[in-house]
Write an enzyme that holds these catalytic residues in place. Sequence first.
Site, PDB file in Angstrom:
ATOM      1  N   ALA A 148       3.389 -21.205  56.462  1.00 36.84           N
ATOM      2  CA  ALA A 148       4.200 -20.775  56.479  1.00 36.84           C
ATOM      3  C   ALA A 148       4.700 -20.291  55.056  1.00 36.84           C
ATOM      4  CB  ALA A 148       5.517 -21.282  56.080  1.00 36.84           C
TER       5      ALA A 148
ATOM      6  N   GLU B  42      -1.249 -34.035  42.277  1.00 43.06           N
ATOM      7  CA  GLU B  42      -2.644 -34.209  40.981  1.00 43.06           C
ATOM      8  C   GLU B  42      -3.202 -33.114  41.045  1.00 43.06           C
ATOM      9  OE1 GLU B  42      -4.687 -36.719  39.869  1.00 43.06           O
ATOM     10  OE2 GLU B  42      -4.819 -34.831  38.666  1.00 43.06           O
TER      11      GLU B  42
ATOM     12  N   THR C 209      -3.683 -17.891  46.801  1.00 41.77           N
ATOM     13  CA  THR C 209      -5.303 -18.055  46.794  1.00 41.77           C
ATOM     14  C   THR C 209      -5.481 -19.474  46.821  1.00 41.77           C
ATOM     15  OG1 THR C 209      -5.034 -18.150  43.776  1.00 41.77           O
ATOM     16  CG2 THR C 209      -6.063 -16.368  45.142  1.00 41.77           C
ATOM     17  N   VAL C 210      -4.307 -20.495  45.884  1.00 36.96           N
ATOM     18  CA  VAL C 210      -5.170 -21.964  46.989  1.00 36.96           C
ATOM     19  C   VAL C 210      -4.389 -22.096  48.790  1.00 36.96           C
ATOM     20  CG1 VAL C 210      -4.277 -24.534  46.199  1.00 36.96           C
ATOM     21  CG2 VAL C 210      -4.694 -22.826  44.143  1.00 36.96           C
TER      22      VAL C 210
ATOM     23  N   GLU D 295      -1.012 -17.269  37.042  1.00 39.42           N
ATOM     24  CA  GLU D 295      -0.001 -17.195  37.801  1.00 39.42           C
ATOM     25  C   GLU D 295       0.639 -15.969  37.908  1.00 39.42           C
ATOM     26  OE1 GLU D 295       1.490 -20.661  38.323  1.00 39.42           O
ATOM     27  OE2 GLU D 295      -0.485 -20.618  37.359  1.00 39.42           O
TER      28      GLU D 295
ATOM     29  N   LYS E  74       2.317 -29.011  32.278  1.00 33.13           N
ATOM     30  CA  LYS E  74       1.775 -29.841  32.518  1.00 33.13           C
ATOM     31  C   LYS E  74       2.172 -31.200  31.739  1.00 33.13           C
ATOM     32  CE  LYS E  74      -1.383 -26.193  34.583  1.00 33.13           C
ATOM     33  NZ  LYS E  74      -2.568 -25.496  34.439  1.00 33.13           N
TER      34      LYS E  74
ATOM     35  N   GLY F 232      -7.721 -22.075  39.110  1.00 36.94           N
ATOM     36  CA  GLY F 232      -8.890 -21.286  40.235  1.00 36.94           C
ATOM     37  C   GLY F 232      -8.727 -21.850  41.448  1.00 36.94           C
TER      38      GLY F 232
ATOM     39  N   ASP G 122       3.158 -22.483  31.555  1.00 36.01           N
ATOM     40  CA  ASP G 122       2.315 -23.840  32.329  1.00 36.01           C
ATOM     41  C   ASP G 122       1.925 -24.645  31.489  1.00 36.01           C
ATOM     42  OD1 ASP G 122       0.925 -23.612  34.582  1.00 36.01           O
ATOM     43  OD2 ASP G 122      -0.247 -23.311  33.015  1.00 36.01           O
TER      44      ASP G 122
ATOM     45  N   ILE H 142      -9.367 -32.034  37.803  1.00 37.60           N
ATOM     46  CA  ILE H 142      -9.657 -32.597  36.862  1.00 37.60           C
ATOM     47  C   ILE H 142      -8.905 -33.999  37.608  1.00 37.60           C
ATOM     48  CG2 ILE H 142      -9.834 -33.601  34.337  1.00 37.60           C
ATOM     49  CD1 ILE H 142      -9.820 -30.888  33.764  1.00 37.60           C
TER      50      ILE H 142
HETATM   51  N1  HSE Z   1      -2.065 -20.601  35.520  1.00 40.89           N
HETATM   52  C1  HSE Z   1      -3.305 -21.557  35.546  1.00 40.89           C
HETATM   53  C2  HSE Z   1      -4.071 -22.103  34.698  1.00 40.89           C
HETATM   54  C3  HSE Z   1      -2.759 -22.218  37.048  1.00 40.89           C
HETATM   55  O1  HSE Z   1      -4.209 -20.892  34.002  1.00 40.89           O
HETATM   56  O2  HSE Z   1      -3.958 -23.405  34.971  1.00 40.89           O
HETATM   57  C4  HSE Z   1      -3.386 -23.692  37.142  1.00 40.89           C
HETATM   58  O3  HSE Z   1      -2.341 -24.670  37.141  1.00 40.89           O
END
Ligand code: HSE
Length: 427
Positions: A44, A130, A14-15, A190, A205, A303, A201, A137
């Site tokens: 790729a 980032e 998606t990204v 994810e 972060k 997103g 996750d 953000i």
């Molecule tokens: N799965 C992650 C979230 C995506 O829901 O924050 C963005 O890092």
Amino acid sequence: MATPLGIALLGMGTVGSAVARELKTHADLLAERSGGPLLLRCVADRDPLRLRPLLLSGVALADDGAVALARRDVDIAVELIGGLEPAGTLLHQAVQSGLGTVTANKAVIARAGPELAAEVRPGSGGLAFEAAVGAAIPVLAMLRDSLRGDSIRSITAVINGTTNYVLGRLHGGESLDVAVAEAQRQGYAEVDPSADLDGLDAAAKLCILAWFGLGVSVTPDQVDRRGIRDLGPVDAAAAAQLGFALRLVARAELVPGGLDLSVQPALVPLAGHPLGRVEGADNVVVVESDLAGELVLRGRGAGADAAASAVLSDIVAVARARREGRTVPLPPAVPAHVLDPREAETASALRLRVRGGTEVTGIVTQMFEEHGIPVERTTPGPGDGDLLVLLGPAARDTLAPAMEALRALPVVEAVEQTLDRLVTRGE
Ligand code: HSE
């Protein structure tokens, strides 16, 4: 006219798809801002179906990221595969071979970020990520560039969009499973939503935030972590009844003796706290420092377009640095002593199923007070026989024996839920 810089894009999920699209539609703007054209040379992905939209586009296609990185016309690698492998190996290959490197990969950066930073080649443009924290953000840029004269004390954040979205749906009465399926459909979760639901996750972060904000090198396995799998609409209803919202709160705080590092579901006051009203997949990061005081950043934390925003910004920064024979700066990180969670202080919120009359509240209160833990508030809960209890701050070490004594009380049928509560300053 400056020589074009070639980009290899690894991962067309998606990204990746959003970045490929915007490299084309924003080509002029990106060229102007990065000092010359940026050309997508190769994409790729292991899944040929994902590459199909690029057939006939003139962009080379590969099923192996290593092949894309080895091309002579590639200057910048953009890794958007996610997960530890093969992404980790490809990131090492990219920085070691002198490519400017951009990634959104929090899992790899949280574990190997400082190691990758040490491998960056002078003049390559460097390594930027980032999009790994808070998607749109610009929190890493803020921590690195805007508080150079400050000492940051703590970072408190909602940094997983999926769990925030899911917790919001629990507040609307929906079940966890239904809410998670919807988060997947929206493209927030994810590939394996366990990483979101189990707090992994957010823990990754948090480690990156701690690196940039507190200058420490920590890894996700050092984070005291609990996910949201055992929460349901009844917990949301109980929280709301008390004036709180359920949030998955990530916190890094320098305290005497070390670093308190946790990801926990917690009750956050709906009014008067920046984490109280974070809607949907939004993220909020609250930074406390000695001179700036409290800073609050809020925005779309998950997103495709929100992540693409940060990735494109990094591509521009890395391209500029490469053209100027520089690398984008990365802050140093030193190891830190992470506190044992048992040493940390917590204020808890309990939901009990009790039997008996008005005497129950007094019995429960007396028991906690005998253990030196103040009871701040009790009230009947959303279900029949439910009692909600808000405790004052206490060390987890003190709480454990009190909880054992609570379970042994004849008036307590069950301790149905125990959650942390975020205490606002001045409380
Ligand atoms: N799965 C992650 C979230 C995506 O829901 O924050 C963005 O890092």
